[in-house]
Design a protein around this motif. Structure first.
Motif, PDB file in Angstrom:
ATOM      1  N   LEU A  98      26.047 -66.485  70.486  1.00 59.61           N
ATOM      2  CA  LEU A  98      25.054 -65.555  71.024  1.00 59.61           C
ATOM      3  C   LEU A  98      25.719 -64.284  71.548  1.00 59.61           C
ATOM      4  CD1 LEU A  98      22.723 -67.984  73.043  1.00 59.61           C
ATOM      5  CD2 LEU A  98      22.632 -67.371  70.615  1.00 59.61           C
ATOM      6  N   THR A  99      24.983 -63.187  71.465  1.00 58.89           N
ATOM      7  CA  THR A  99      25.442 -61.939  72.073  1.00 58.89           C
ATOM      8  C   THR A  99      25.337 -62.091  73.588  1.00 58.89           C
ATOM      9  OG1 THR A  99      23.245 -60.934  72.162  1.00 58.89           O
ATOM     10  CG2 THR A  99      24.515 -60.612  70.103  1.00 58.89           C
ATOM     11  N   PRO A 100      25.979 -61.203  74.351  1.00 58.23           N
ATOM     12  CA  PRO A 100      25.851 -61.311  75.820  1.00 58.23           C
ATOM     13  C   PRO A 100      24.398 -61.274  76.301  1.00 58.23           C
ATOM     14  CG  PRO A 100      27.687 -59.883  75.270  1.00 58.23           C
ATOM     15  CD  PRO A 100      26.981 -60.206  73.966  1.00 58.23           C
ATOM     16  N   ARG A 101      23.567 -60.421  75.705  1.00 61.02           N
ATOM     17  CA  ARG A 101      22.167 -60.333  76.131  1.00 61.02           C
ATOM     18  C   ARG A 101      21.398 -61.593  75.742  1.00 61.02           C
ATOM     19  NH1 ARG A 101      19.922 -57.874  80.244  1.00 61.02           N
ATOM     20  NH2 ARG A 101      18.319 -56.408  79.673  1.00 61.02           N
ATOM     21  N   GLU A 102      21.660 -62.116  74.534  1.00 61.50           N
ATOM     22  CA  GLU A 102      21.013 -63.362  74.136  1.00 61.50           C
ATOM     23  C   GLU A 102      21.433 -64.499  75.062  1.00 61.50           C
ATOM     24  OE1 GLU A 102      20.665 -62.525  69.302  1.00 61.50           O
ATOM     25  OE2 GLU A 102      22.403 -63.600  70.113  1.00 61.50           O
ATOM     26  N   ALA A 103      22.679 -64.495  75.474  1.00 65.66           N
ATOM     27  CA  ALA A 103      23.167 -65.524  76.399  1.00 65.66           C
ATOM     28  C   ALA A 103      22.429 -65.437  77.730  1.00 65.66           C
ATOM     29  CB  ALA A 103      24.669 -65.379  76.609  1.00 65.66           C
ATOM     30  N   GLU A 104      22.165 -64.226  78.212  1.00 64.35           N
ATOM     31  CA  GLU A 104      21.400 -64.073  79.463  1.00 64.35           C
ATOM     32  C   GLU A 104      19.990 -64.636  79.306  1.00 64.35           C
ATOM     33  OE1 GLU A 104      22.546 -60.135  81.858  1.00 64.35           O
ATOM     34  OE2 GLU A 104      21.984 -59.726  79.781  1.00 64.35           O
ATOM     35  N   VAL A 105      19.356 -64.300  78.176  1.00 63.72           N
ATOM     36  CA  VAL A 105      18.006 -64.786  77.909  1.00 63.72           C
ATOM     37  C   VAL A 105      18.021 -66.308  77.802  1.00 63.72           C
ATOM     38  CG1 VAL A 105      16.132 -64.819  76.198  1.00 63.72           C
ATOM     39  CG2 VAL A 105      17.213 -62.643  76.832  1.00 63.72           C
ATOM     40  N   TRP A 106      19.008 -66.856  77.098  1.00 64.33           N
ATOM     41  CA  TRP A 106      19.098 -68.307  76.919  1.00 64.33           C
ATOM     42  C   TRP A 106      19.304 -69.028  78.247  1.00 64.33           C
ATOM     43  CZ3 TRP A 106      17.207 -71.636  74.005  1.00 64.33           C
ATOM     44  CH2 TRP A 106      17.730 -72.916  73.874  1.00 64.33           C
ATOM     45  N   LEU A 107      20.150 -68.476  79.091  1.00 70.77           N
ATOM     46  CA  LEU A 107      20.383 -69.079  80.402  1.00 70.77           C
ATOM     47  C   LEU A 107      19.080 -69.164  81.194  1.00 70.77           C
ATOM     48  CD1 LEU A 107      22.128 -70.096  82.776  1.00 70.77           C
ATOM     49  CD2 LEU A 107      22.548 -67.723  83.340  1.00 70.77           C
ATOM     50  N   LEU A 108      18.330 -68.097  81.219  1.00 69.25           N
ATOM     51  CA  LEU A 108      17.072 -68.097  81.969  1.00 69.25           C
ATOM     52  C   LEU A 108      16.041 -69.025  81.327  1.00 69.25           C
ATOM     53  CD1 LEU A 108      16.883 -64.289  82.811  1.00 69.25           C
ATOM     54  CD2 LEU A 108      17.550 -66.167  84.332  1.00 69.25           C
ATOM     55  N   ARG A 109      16.053 -69.100  80.005  1.00 68.17           N
ATOM     56  CA  ARG A 109      15.126 -69.998  79.320  1.00 68.17           C
ATOM     57  C   ARG A 109      15.475 -71.455  79.624  1.00 68.17           C
ATOM     58  NH1 ARG A 109      10.261 -70.566  78.408  1.00 68.17           N
ATOM     59  NH2 ARG A 109       9.711 -71.642  76.523  1.00 68.17           N
ATOM     60  N   LEU A 145      12.417 -70.668  82.895  1.00 71.73           N
ATOM     61  CA  LEU A 145      11.642 -69.475  83.193  1.00 71.73           C
ATOM     62  C   LEU A 145      10.765 -69.148  81.991  1.00 71.73           C
ATOM     63  CD1 LEU A 145      13.843 -69.235  85.437  1.00 71.73           C
ATOM     64  CD2 LEU A 145      13.642 -66.779  85.184  1.00 71.73           C
ATOM     65  N   SER A 146       9.582 -68.613  82.268  1.00 70.18           N
ATOM     66  CA  SER A 146       8.671 -68.220  81.198  1.00 70.18           C
ATOM     67  C   SER A 146       9.170 -66.920  80.562  1.00 70.18           C
ATOM     68  CB  SER A 146       7.265 -67.999  81.762  1.00 70.18           C
ATOM     69  OG  SER A 146       7.253 -66.840  82.595  1.00 70.18           O
ATOM     70  N   HIS A 166      14.695 -61.851  71.120  1.00 65.56           N
ATOM     71  CA  HIS A 166      15.942 -62.548  71.456  1.00 65.56           C
ATOM     72  C   HIS A 166      15.807 -64.052  71.243  1.00 65.56           C
ATOM     73  CE1 HIS A 166      18.258 -59.175  72.782  1.00 65.56           C
ATOM     74  NE2 HIS A 166      17.468 -58.884  73.801  1.00 65.56           N
ATOM     75  N   LEU A 167      14.697 -64.627  71.694  1.00 67.22           N
ATOM     76  CA  LEU A 167      14.489 -66.067  71.529  1.00 67.22           C
ATOM     77  C   LEU A 167      14.419 -66.450  70.047  1.00 67.22           C
ATOM     78  CD1 LEU A 167      11.990 -66.828  74.444  1.00 67.22           C
ATOM     79  CD2 LEU A 167      14.403 -67.489  74.288  1.00 67.22           C
ATOM     80  N   GLY A 168      13.817 -65.583  69.224  1.00 63.53           N
ATOM     81  CA  GLY A 168      13.781 -65.823  67.776  1.00 63.53           C
ATOM     82  C   GLY A 168      15.188 -65.812  67.184  1.00 63.53           C
ATOM     83  N   ASN A 169      15.999 -64.828  67.587  1.00 64.40           N
ATOM     84  CA  ASN A 169      17.381 -64.761  67.111  1.00 64.40           C
ATOM     85  C   ASN A 169      18.174 -65.996  67.553  1.00 64.40           C
ATOM     86  OD1 ASN A 169      16.903 -62.272  65.938  1.00 64.40           O
ATOM     87  ND2 ASN A 169      17.755 -61.114  67.651  1.00 64.40           N
ATOM     88  N   ILE A 170      17.953 -66.402  68.804  1.00 62.61           N
ATOM     89  CA  ILE A 170      18.644 -67.585  69.330  1.00 62.61           C
ATOM     90  C   ILE A 170      18.256 -68.817  68.517  1.00 62.61           C
ATOM     91  CG2 ILE A 170      18.791 -69.150  71.318  1.00 62.61           C
ATOM     92  CD1 ILE A 170      18.395 -66.550  73.084  1.00 62.61           C
ATOM     93  N   GLN A 171      16.968 -68.948  68.219  1.00 61.13           N
ATOM     94  CA  GLN A 171      16.499 -70.104  67.444  1.00 61.13           C
ATOM     95  C   GLN A 171      17.140 -70.119  66.059  1.00 61.13           C
ATOM     96  OE1 GLN A 171      14.875 -72.648  68.616  1.00 61.13           O
ATOM     97  NE2 GLN A 171      14.855 -73.686  66.665  1.00 61.13           N
TER      98      GLN A 171
END
Length: 184
Positions: free
Chosen positions: A133-144, A148-149, A167-172
């Motif tokens: 994951l990119t740094p921003r995707e990692a932040e989103v993933w951590l909160l998910r 968190l909604s 971001h969640l789509g890319n992570i998936q």
């Protein structure tokens, strides 16, 4: 230079390992008297029981259940788990089990205190590396991972909900690609 025998070296090594753990570790006798606690367990107990150095009630309940279980299960290995949330919203998991040590007449209680938030963060960080994951995707993933909604993530990171969705789509997609690599 100090001469240490193997037993002293092993004891020092064990204590340094216990101090380095993320989880709190406590050893108690069957009467609830503390025999050992690492610094993380001491910190957690202070949060739960600020006015006293006693074992917090939330932790002792698991120990009592383990002690009571001896009548039913005898010496069979058993782990009693429970979870509780503090006033400030932190969730902890306790695991209590019997531990027999050389030199002690009676088995003692080994209690592990796990900070659920810390565990989720560790898991999210390792998954972020695993999935690339990119740094921003990692932040989103951590909160998910912290449940968190999408809106809460957007508010926390000062981005739009559509950006969170992207971001969640890319992570998936990255998670699926990693899982497909494992299967083939």
């Amino acid at each position: 230079m100090m001469n240490l025998n193997f037993s002293q070296i092993a004891n020092r090594f064990l204590l340094s390992v216990l101090e380095g753990l993320v989880d709190g570790i406590m050893m108690l006798n069957a009467d609830g008297e503390l025999m050992y606690t690492n610094s993380r367990a001491t910190e957690i107990c202070r949060k739960l029981n600020a006015e006293s150095s006693l074992v917090p009630a939330e932790v002792w309940r698991s120990c009592e259940a383990l002690i009571d279980s001896r009548e039913l299960y005898g010496d069979r290995p058993l782990v009693i788990e429970s979870e509780f949330t503090t006033i400030d919203g932190q969730t902890y998991r306790t695991r209590a089990q019997w531990l027999t040590l050389d030199g002690l007449d009676q088995p003692c209680l080994l209690v592990r205190l796990e900070d659920q938030q810390q565990s989720l963060q560790s898991l999210a960080f390792s998954e972020a590396r695993l999935f690339g994951l990119t740094p921003r995707e990692a932040e989103v993933w951590l909160l998910r991972r912290c449940n968190l909604s999408r809106k809460e993530i957007a508010d926390r990171l000062y981005i739009t909900i559509d950006t969170v969705k992207k971001h969640l789509g890319n992570i998936q997609m990255k998670r699926q690609a990693t899982q497909e690599e494992w299967c083939c």
